[in-house]
Scaffold this motif. Structure first.
Motif, PDB file in Angstrom:
ATOM      1  N   VAL A  36      51.019  46.462  49.663  1.00 35.88           N
ATOM      2  CA  VAL A  36      51.608  46.725  49.002  1.00 35.88           C
ATOM      3  C   VAL A  36      50.212  46.299  47.875  1.00 35.88           C
ATOM      4  O   VAL A  36      49.639  47.704  47.262  1.00 35.88           O
ATOM      5  N   ARG A  37      49.453  45.069  47.572  1.00 41.13           N
ATOM      6  CA  ARG A  37      48.667  44.493  47.147  1.00 41.13           C
ATOM      7  C   ARG A  37      47.513  45.832  47.659  1.00 41.13           C
ATOM      8  O   ARG A  37      46.403  46.147  46.324  1.00 41.13           O
ATOM      9  N   CYS A  38      47.367  45.931  48.155  1.00 38.49           N
ATOM     10  CA  CYS A  38      45.879  46.390  48.583  1.00 38.49           C
ATOM     11  C   CYS A  38      45.424  47.962  48.236  1.00 38.49           C
ATOM     12  O   CYS A  38      44.775  48.569  48.118  1.00 38.49           O
ATOM     13  N   VAL A  39      47.124  48.396  48.529  1.00 37.69           N
ATOM     14  CA  VAL A  39      46.982  49.700  48.252  1.00 37.69           C
ATOM     15  C   VAL A  39      46.855  49.920  46.515  1.00 37.69           C
ATOM     16  O   VAL A  39      46.090  51.433  46.335  1.00 37.69           O
ATOM     17  N   ALA A  40      47.003  49.516  46.061  1.00 37.84           N
ATOM     18  CA  ALA A  40      47.691  49.231  44.799  1.00 37.84           C
ATOM     19  C   ALA A  40      45.649  48.904  44.200  1.00 37.84           C
ATOM     20  O   ALA A  40      45.519  49.890  42.866  1.00 37.84           O
ATOM     21  N   ALA A  41      45.370  48.216  44.671  1.00 39.06           N
ATOM     22  CA  ALA A  41      44.004  47.923  44.357  1.00 39.06           C
ATOM     23  C   ALA A  41      42.521  48.957  44.571  1.00 39.06           C
ATOM     24  O   ALA A  41      42.603  49.248  43.983  1.00 39.06           O
ATOM     25  N   TYR A  42      42.898  50.276  45.871  1.00 35.44           N
ATOM     26  CA  TYR A  42      42.692  50.767  45.556  1.00 35.44           C
ATOM     27  C   TYR A  42      42.605  51.495  45.250  1.00 35.44           C
ATOM     28  O   TYR A  42      41.676  52.588  44.636  1.00 35.44           O
ATOM     29  N   ALA A  43      44.040  52.154  44.787  1.00 34.72           N
ATOM     30  CA  ALA A  43      44.511  52.703  44.179  1.00 34.72           C
ATOM     31  C   ALA A  43      44.466  53.369  42.365  1.00 34.72           C
ATOM     32  O   ALA A  43      43.118  53.935  41.864  1.00 34.72           O
ATOM     33  N   LEU A  44      43.897  52.006  41.802  1.00 33.29           N
ATOM     34  CA  LEU A  44      43.448  51.235  40.473  1.00 33.29           C
ATOM     35  C   LEU A  44      41.209  51.574  40.921  1.00 33.29           C
ATOM     36  O   LEU A  44      41.268  52.453  39.811  1.00 33.29           O
ATOM     37  N   GLY A  45      40.797  51.588  41.801  1.00 37.26           N
ATOM     38  CA  GLY A  45      39.574  52.254  42.102  1.00 37.26           C
ATOM     39  C   GLY A  45      39.417  53.906  42.079  1.00 37.26           C
ATOM     40  O   GLY A  45      38.349  53.977  41.676  1.00 37.26           O
ATOM     41  N   THR A  65      41.064  40.668  37.809  1.00 35.40           N
ATOM     42  CA  THR A  65      40.016  39.499  38.516  1.00 35.40           C
ATOM     43  C   THR A  65      41.421  38.583  38.452  1.00 35.40           C
ATOM     44  O   THR A  65      40.829  37.763  39.476  1.00 35.40           O
ATOM     45  N   LYS A  66      42.652  38.517  38.499  1.00 36.14           N
ATOM     46  CA  LYS A  66      43.332  37.279  39.032  1.00 36.14           C
ATOM     47  C   LYS A  66      43.724  38.037  39.971  1.00 36.14           C
ATOM     48  O   LYS A  66      43.660  36.263  41.423  1.00 36.14           O
ATOM     49  N   ALA A  67      43.340  39.072  40.328  1.00 39.27           N
ATOM     50  CA  ALA A  67      44.154  39.519  42.213  1.00 39.27           C
ATOM     51  C   ALA A  67      42.471  38.959  42.966  1.00 39.27           C
ATOM     52  O   ALA A  67      42.398  39.070  43.999  1.00 39.27           O
ATOM     53  N   LEU A  68      41.910  39.037  42.446  1.00 38.70           N
ATOM     54  CA  LEU A  68      40.421  37.843  43.163  1.00 38.70           C
ATOM     55  C   LEU A  68      40.364  37.105  44.023  1.00 38.70           C
ATOM     56  O   LEU A  68      39.697  36.016  44.922  1.00 38.70           O
ATOM     57  N   GLU A  69      41.472  36.199  43.863  1.00 32.30           N
ATOM     58  CA  GLU A  69      41.913  35.438  44.279  1.00 32.30           C
ATOM     59  C   GLU A  69      42.865  35.268  45.356  1.00 32.30           C
ATOM     60  O   GLU A  69      43.701  34.027  45.886  1.00 32.30           O
ATOM     61  N   ASP A  70      43.440  36.467  45.658  1.00 29.42           N
ATOM     62  CA  ASP A  70      44.102  36.911  46.342  1.00 29.42           C
ATOM     63  C   ASP A  70      43.887  35.838  48.297  1.00 29.42           C
ATOM     64  O   ASP A  70      42.746  36.100  48.409  1.00 29.42           O
ATOM     65  N   ASP A  82      41.243  41.781  52.872  1.00 34.40           N
ATOM     66  CA  ASP A  82      41.527  43.213  52.686  1.00 34.40           C
ATOM     67  C   ASP A  82      41.573  43.420  51.381  1.00 34.40           C
ATOM     68  O   ASP A  82      41.265  44.432  50.547  1.00 34.40           O
ATOM     69  N   VAL A  83      42.581  42.606  50.608  1.00 35.08           N
ATOM     70  CA  VAL A  83      42.728  42.555  48.868  1.00 35.08           C
ATOM     71  C   VAL A  83      41.660  42.371  47.349  1.00 35.08           C
ATOM     72  O   VAL A  83      41.395  42.965  47.248  1.00 35.08           O
ATOM     73  N   ARG A  84      40.613  41.541  48.311  1.00 31.39           N
ATOM     74  CA  ARG A  84      40.305  40.879  47.666  1.00 31.39           C
ATOM     75  C   ARG A  84      38.851  41.589  47.688  1.00 31.39           C
ATOM     76  O   ARG A  84      38.460  41.652  46.885  1.00 31.39           O
ATOM     77  N   HIS A  85      38.550  42.673  49.207  1.00 29.71           N
ATOM     78  CA  HIS A  85      37.980  43.341  48.780  1.00 29.71           C
ATOM     79  C   HIS A  85      38.292  45.204  48.028  1.00 29.71           C
ATOM     80  O   HIS A  85      37.464  45.153  47.454  1.00 29.71           O
TER      81      HIS A  85
END
Length: 160
Positions: free
Chosen positions: A67-76, A90-95, A99-102
């Motif tokens: 879910v976190r990964c999909v949210a990041a890609y959707a924001l992109g 920025t906070k999620a870069l420390e996940d 795949d989420v960081r990517h």
């Protein structure tokens, strides 16, 4: 000539008269109404986009990594309009999940210059154990532009 129904009789109206009637019909009052309607529609889309962005920001903190990964890609995918999500990204870069960081680094790159507050976090991501994350972090810094100048020395020292 355009065939038109007039009561029970069918009559032919010259094209010019039809066009003049249409132009008159779509002039000032209705034109203003249509313009206002378009503006209202644009506002609704903008509000929908903001609620969508807010939902993706909340999903960045979901316990499920997918879910976190999909949210990041959707924001992109949303791109520059997702600028309000930069602090959460920025906070999620420390996940803990690579795949989420990517996805987060990619999203920051898609946001572009407005992701400048994430430069320090992206600089740290250049030392990530995952090569894909390092590559996308460098891409994101490039998309941020001149505001990412402090990261140049880290880019030259980053493992490839």
């Amino acid at each position: 000539m355009l065939p038109m129904q007039w009561g029970k009789r069918r009559v032919k109206i010259p094209r010019r008269a039809f066009l003049n009637a249409y132009i008159h019909e779509s002039s000032t009052p209705r034109l203003n109404e249509r313009r206002k309607g378009r503006e209202r529609y644009a506002e609704r889309i903008k509000m929908h986009k903001m609620t969508e962005i807010q939902q993706h920001i909340e999903n960045l903190e979901d316990p499920n990594a997918f879910v976190r990964c999909v949210a990041a890609y959707a924001l992109g995918k949303i791109g520059e309009q997702a600028a309000p999500a930069v602090p959460a990204l920025t906070k999620a870069l420390e996940d803990p999940d690579a795949d989420v960081r990517h996805g987060v680094a990619r999203a920051l790159g898609k946001i572009g210059e407005q992701a400048a507050p994430a430069v320090s976090a992206l600089t740290k991501a250049l030392k990530d154990p995952a090569a894909d994350v390092r590559r996308v972090a460098a891409y994101a810094l490039g998309k941020i532009g001149e505001q990412a100048a402090p990261a140049v020395s880290a880019l030259t020292k980053a493992p490839r």
